[in-house]
Design a protein around this motif. Structure first.
Motif, PDB file in Angstrom:
ATOM      1  N   GLN A  16     -17.810 -30.738  14.036  1.00 21.70           N
ATOM      2  CA  GLN A  16     -16.620 -29.886  14.146  1.00 21.70           C
ATOM      3  C   GLN A  16     -16.073 -29.512  12.766  1.00 21.70           C
ATOM      4  OE1 GLN A  16     -15.637 -28.435  16.957  1.00 21.70           O
ATOM      5  NE2 GLN A  16     -17.443 -29.466  17.794  1.00 21.70           N
ATOM      6  N   LEU A  17     -16.065 -30.471  11.852  1.00 20.65           N
ATOM      7  CA  LEU A  17     -15.565 -30.191  10.509  1.00 20.65           C
ATOM      8  C   LEU A  17     -16.467 -29.208   9.768  1.00 20.65           C
ATOM      9  CD1 LEU A  17     -14.371 -33.764   9.449  1.00 20.65           C
ATOM     10  CD2 LEU A  17     -12.937 -31.779  10.001  1.00 20.65           C
ATOM     11  N   LEU A  18     -17.769 -29.325   9.980  1.00 21.07           N
ATOM     12  CA  LEU A  18     -18.688 -28.361   9.366  1.00 21.07           C
ATOM     13  C   LEU A  18     -18.465 -26.953   9.917  1.00 21.07           C
ATOM     14  CD1 LEU A  18     -22.096 -30.185   8.965  1.00 21.07           C
ATOM     15  CD2 LEU A  18     -20.937 -28.826   7.236  1.00 21.07           C
ATOM     16  N   LEU A  19     -18.289 -26.858  11.220  1.00 21.70           N
ATOM     17  CA  LEU A  19     -18.049 -25.550  11.832  1.00 21.70           C
ATOM     18  C   LEU A  19     -16.737 -24.947  11.326  1.00 21.70           C
ATOM     19  CD1 LEU A  19     -19.254 -26.339  15.460  1.00 21.70           C
ATOM     20  CD2 LEU A  19     -20.431 -24.929  13.748  1.00 21.70           C
ATOM     21  N   ALA A  20     -15.713 -25.775  11.179  1.00 19.90           N
ATOM     22  CA  ALA A  20     -14.431 -25.283  10.657  1.00 19.90           C
ATOM     23  C   ALA A  20     -14.570 -24.886   9.190  1.00 19.90           C
ATOM     24  CB  ALA A  20     -13.352 -26.352  10.825  1.00 19.90           C
ATOM     25  N   THR A  21     -15.339 -25.650   8.434  1.00 15.20           N
ATOM     26  CA  THR A  21     -15.587 -25.319   7.027  1.00 15.20           C
ATOM     27  C   THR A  21     -16.299 -23.976   6.914  1.00 15.20           C
ATOM     28  OG1 THR A  21     -15.673 -27.650   6.385  1.00 15.20           O
ATOM     29  CG2 THR A  21     -16.748 -26.089   4.913  1.00 15.20           C
ATOM     30  N   ALA A  22     -17.229 -23.730   7.823  1.00 18.56           N
ATOM     31  CA  ALA A  22     -17.935 -22.443   7.823  1.00 18.56           C
ATOM     32  C   ALA A  22     -16.959 -21.284   7.996  1.00 18.56           C
ATOM     33  CB  ALA A  22     -18.988 -22.416   8.932  1.00 18.56           C
ATOM     34  N   GLY A  23     -15.849 -21.542   8.673  1.00 18.90           N
ATOM     35  CA  GLY A  23     -14.822 -20.519   8.858  1.00 18.90           C
ATOM     36  C   GLY A  23     -13.839 -20.437   7.700  1.00 18.90           C
ATOM     37  N   GLY A  24     -14.073 -21.213   6.641  1.00 21.67           N
ATOM     38  CA  GLY A  24     -13.218 -21.161   5.465  1.00 21.67           C
ATOM     39  C   GLY A  24     -12.041 -22.120   5.494  1.00 21.67           C
ATOM     40  N   ASP A  25     -12.027 -23.080   6.394  1.00 25.97           N
ATOM     41  CA  ASP A  25     -10.926 -24.039   6.520  1.00 25.97           C
ATOM     42  C   ASP A  25     -11.043 -25.108   5.425  1.00 25.97           C
ATOM     43  OD1 ASP A  25      -9.156 -26.076   7.228  1.00 25.97           O
ATOM     44  OD2 ASP A  25      -9.552 -25.885   9.377  1.00 25.97           O
ATOM     45  N   ALA A  27      -8.893 -27.448   4.584  1.00 24.64           N
ATOM     46  CA  ALA A  27      -8.451 -28.773   5.037  1.00 24.64           C
ATOM     47  C   ALA A  27      -9.590 -29.487   5.765  1.00 24.64           C
ATOM     48  CB  ALA A  27      -7.227 -28.647   5.939  1.00 24.64           C
ATOM     49  N   ALA A  28     -10.340 -28.744   6.564  1.00 23.50           N
ATOM     50  CA  ALA A  28     -11.491 -29.332   7.260  1.00 23.50           C
ATOM     51  C   ALA A  28     -12.552 -29.770   6.247  1.00 23.50           C
ATOM     52  CB  ALA A  28     -12.089 -28.333   8.246  1.00 23.50           C
ATOM     53  N   PHE A  29     -12.749 -28.970   5.213  1.00 25.51           N
ATOM     54  CA  PHE A  29     -13.714 -29.314   4.172  1.00 25.51           C
ATOM     55  C   PHE A  29     -13.294 -30.604   3.467  1.00 25.51           C
ATOM     56  CE2 PHE A  29     -15.287 -28.809  -0.278  1.00 25.51           C
ATOM     57  CZ  PHE A  29     -16.642 -28.930  -0.005  1.00 25.51           C
ATOM     58  N   GLU A  30     -12.017 -30.752   3.184  1.00 28.27           N
ATOM     59  CA  GLU A  30     -11.515 -31.968   2.546  1.00 28.27           C
ATOM     60  C   GLU A  30     -11.733 -33.175   3.453  1.00 28.27           C
ATOM     61  OE1 GLU A  30      -7.386 -33.915   0.846  1.00 28.27           O
ATOM     62  OE2 GLU A  30      -7.490 -31.744   1.098  1.00 28.27           O
ATOM     63  N   ARG A  31     -11.447 -33.036   4.749  1.00 32.77           N
ATOM     64  CA  ARG A  31     -11.665 -34.146   5.691  1.00 32.77           C
ATOM     65  C   ARG A  31     -13.159 -34.462   5.802  1.00 32.77           C
ATOM     66  NH1 ARG A  31      -8.109 -31.158   8.781  1.00 32.77           N
ATOM     67  NH2 ARG A  31      -9.639 -30.812  10.421  1.00 32.77           N
ATOM     68  N   LEU A  32     -13.995 -33.424   5.783  1.00 34.38           N
ATOM     69  CA  LEU A  32     -15.441 -33.624   5.837  1.00 34.38           C
ATOM     70  C   LEU A  32     -15.904 -34.430   4.623  1.00 34.38           C
ATOM     71  CD1 LEU A  32     -18.184 -32.870   7.228  1.00 34.38           C
ATOM     72  CD2 LEU A  32     -18.260 -30.939   5.639  1.00 34.38           C
ATOM     73  N   TYR A  33     -15.404 -34.061   3.471  1.00 36.48           N
ATOM     74  CA  TYR A  33     -15.767 -34.777   2.243  1.00 36.48           C
ATOM     75  C   TYR A  33     -15.360 -36.250   2.347  1.00 36.48           C
ATOM     76  CZ  TYR A  33     -15.897 -36.395  -2.534  1.00 36.48           C
ATOM     77  OH  TYR A  33     -16.158 -37.138  -3.656  1.00 36.48           O
ATOM     78  N   ARG A  34     -14.136 -36.499   2.741  1.00 36.84           N
ATOM     79  CA  ARG A  34     -13.653 -37.889   2.830  1.00 36.84           C
ATOM     80  C   ARG A  34     -14.445 -38.705   3.847  1.00 36.84           C
ATOM     81  NH1 ARG A  34      -7.154 -37.778   1.847  1.00 36.84           N
ATOM     82  NH2 ARG A  34      -7.258 -36.351   0.097  1.00 36.84           N
ATOM     83  N   ALA A  69     -22.091 -23.692   4.719  1.00 36.11           N
ATOM     84  CA  ALA A  69     -21.679 -24.311   5.983  1.00 36.11           C
ATOM     85  C   ALA A  69     -21.992 -23.413   7.178  1.00 36.11           C
ATOM     86  CB  ALA A  69     -20.196 -24.662   5.951  1.00 36.11           C
ATOM     87  N   ALA A  70     -21.976 -22.111   6.987  1.00 30.03           N
ATOM     88  CA  ALA A  70     -22.269 -21.185   8.082  1.00 30.03           C
ATOM     89  C   ALA A  70     -23.722 -21.304   8.555  1.00 30.03           C
ATOM     90  CB  ALA A  70     -21.976 -19.754   7.648  1.00 30.03           C
ATOM     91  N   GLN A  71     -24.588 -21.883   7.733  1.00 33.67           N
ATOM     92  CA  GLN A  71     -25.997 -22.060   8.124  1.00 33.67           C
ATOM     93  C   GLN A  71     -26.187 -23.268   9.046  1.00 33.67           C
ATOM     94  OE1 GLN A  71     -28.329 -22.271   4.535  1.00 33.67           O
ATOM     95  NE2 GLN A  71     -27.731 -20.223   3.880  1.00 33.67           N
ATOM     96  N   PHE A  72     -25.177 -24.129   9.143  1.00 36.35           N
ATOM     97  CA  PHE A  72     -25.276 -25.303  10.003  1.00 36.35           C
ATOM     98  C   PHE A  72     -25.340 -24.871  11.464  1.00 36.35           C
ATOM     99  CE2 PHE A  72     -22.793 -28.318  12.670  1.00 36.35           C
ATOM    100  CZ  PHE A  72     -23.779 -29.287  12.771  1.00 36.35           C
ATOM    101  N   ASP A  73     -26.318 -25.430  12.184  1.00 39.25           N
ATOM    102  CA  ASP A  73     -26.494 -25.132  13.606  1.00 39.25           C
ATOM    103  C   ASP A  73     -26.540 -26.461  14.357  1.00 39.25           C
ATOM    104  OD1 ASP A  73     -27.214 -24.381  16.159  1.00 39.25           O
ATOM    105  OD2 ASP A  73     -29.013 -23.282  15.545  1.00 39.25           O
ATOM    106  N   PRO A  74     -25.464 -26.798  15.089  1.00 35.49           N
ATOM    107  CA  PRO A  74     -25.441 -28.090  15.793  1.00 35.49           C
ATOM    108  C   PRO A  74     -26.519 -28.214  16.866  1.00 35.49           C
ATOM    109  CG  PRO A  74     -23.482 -26.779  16.325  1.00 35.49           C
ATOM    110  CD  PRO A  74     -24.246 -26.040  15.274  1.00 35.49           C
ATOM    111  N   ALA A  75     -27.121 -27.115  17.262  1.00 32.78           N
ATOM    112  CA  ALA A  75     -28.207 -27.174  18.248  1.00 32.78           C
ATOM    113  C   ALA A  75     -29.500 -27.685  17.611  1.00 32.78           C
ATOM    114  CB  ALA A  75     -28.440 -25.795  18.860  1.00 32.78           C
TER     115      ALA A  75
END
Length: 189
Positions: A16-25, A27-34, A69-75
């Motif tokens: 979920q954090l990767l998908l949000a990061t792909a959208g430019g979020d 805060a999500a990127f910071e949480r993903l890093y942590r 991050a936009a290249q990430f595909d959870p499938a």
């Protein structure tokens, strides 16, 4: 069973954090890093001889994560797997580049400097034990476990592994693919 619930949540959270990061979020990127940097740092430490190199590579990995991050595909793979492979590949690239530099420039020998920090292999081993990877690796047959370690910790190619093991290339690829599937199932327990 609380452990498997925590791992699943962690894997889902990374997705979920990767998908949000792909959208430019940011805060999500910071949480993903942590949430993921200790694991990725352990991957880097297992491959790179110096802590400072592992830190540099980790920074490059997260720069790439932000851009790609936009290249990430959870499938296709979990977020944790995608991130780990990105860290592994970047560390191997760094190792290969370093080898080329060492081979082309004469090295002057000097006194060995000790920085007092724990050795990289000790830090990585401790981090990996915390995630249960060592226990899962121990469940694999010795030959499969050795192939996985050489491929992911030393950066050996399929061709090198086939030559060392005396097995056909296709067989080695199958062994590694099946072993990775077993490790994934074990880590998700």
């Amino acid at each position: 069973m609380a452990d498997s619930t925590e791992r699943s949540t962690s894997a889902e959270e990374a997705d979920q954090l990767l998908l949000a990061t792909a959208g430019g979020d940011t805060a999500a990127f910071e949480r993903l890093y942590r949430a993921t940097s200790p694991r990725l740092f352990a991957v880097c430490l297992r491959l790179l001889p110096q802590r400072s190199e592992a830190e540099d590579v980790l920074q490059e990995v997260y720069s790439n994560v932000w851009r790609k991050a936009a290249q990430f595909d959870p499938a296709k793979a979990s977020g944790l797997t995608w991130l780990s492979m990105m860290a592994r590949n970047r560390a191997i690239d760094h190792l290969r580049a370093s080898r080329n530099e060492r081979n082309s420039v004469p090295i002057e020998l000097g006194p060995e400097l000790v920085d007092g920090a724990e050795a990289a292999d000790q830090l990585a081993h401790a981090a990996m034990q915390a995630h249960g990877l060592e226990a899962c690796l121990d469940e694999l047959e010795l030959q499969r476990r050795t192939l996985i370690r050489k491929a992911f910790y030393e950066g050996s190619t399929y061709e090198e592994l086939a030559t060392r093991s005396g097995a056909p290339l296709g067989t080695v690829k199958s062994w590694i693919r099946r072993s990775l599937a077993k490790l994934k199932a074990c880590l998700e327990r």
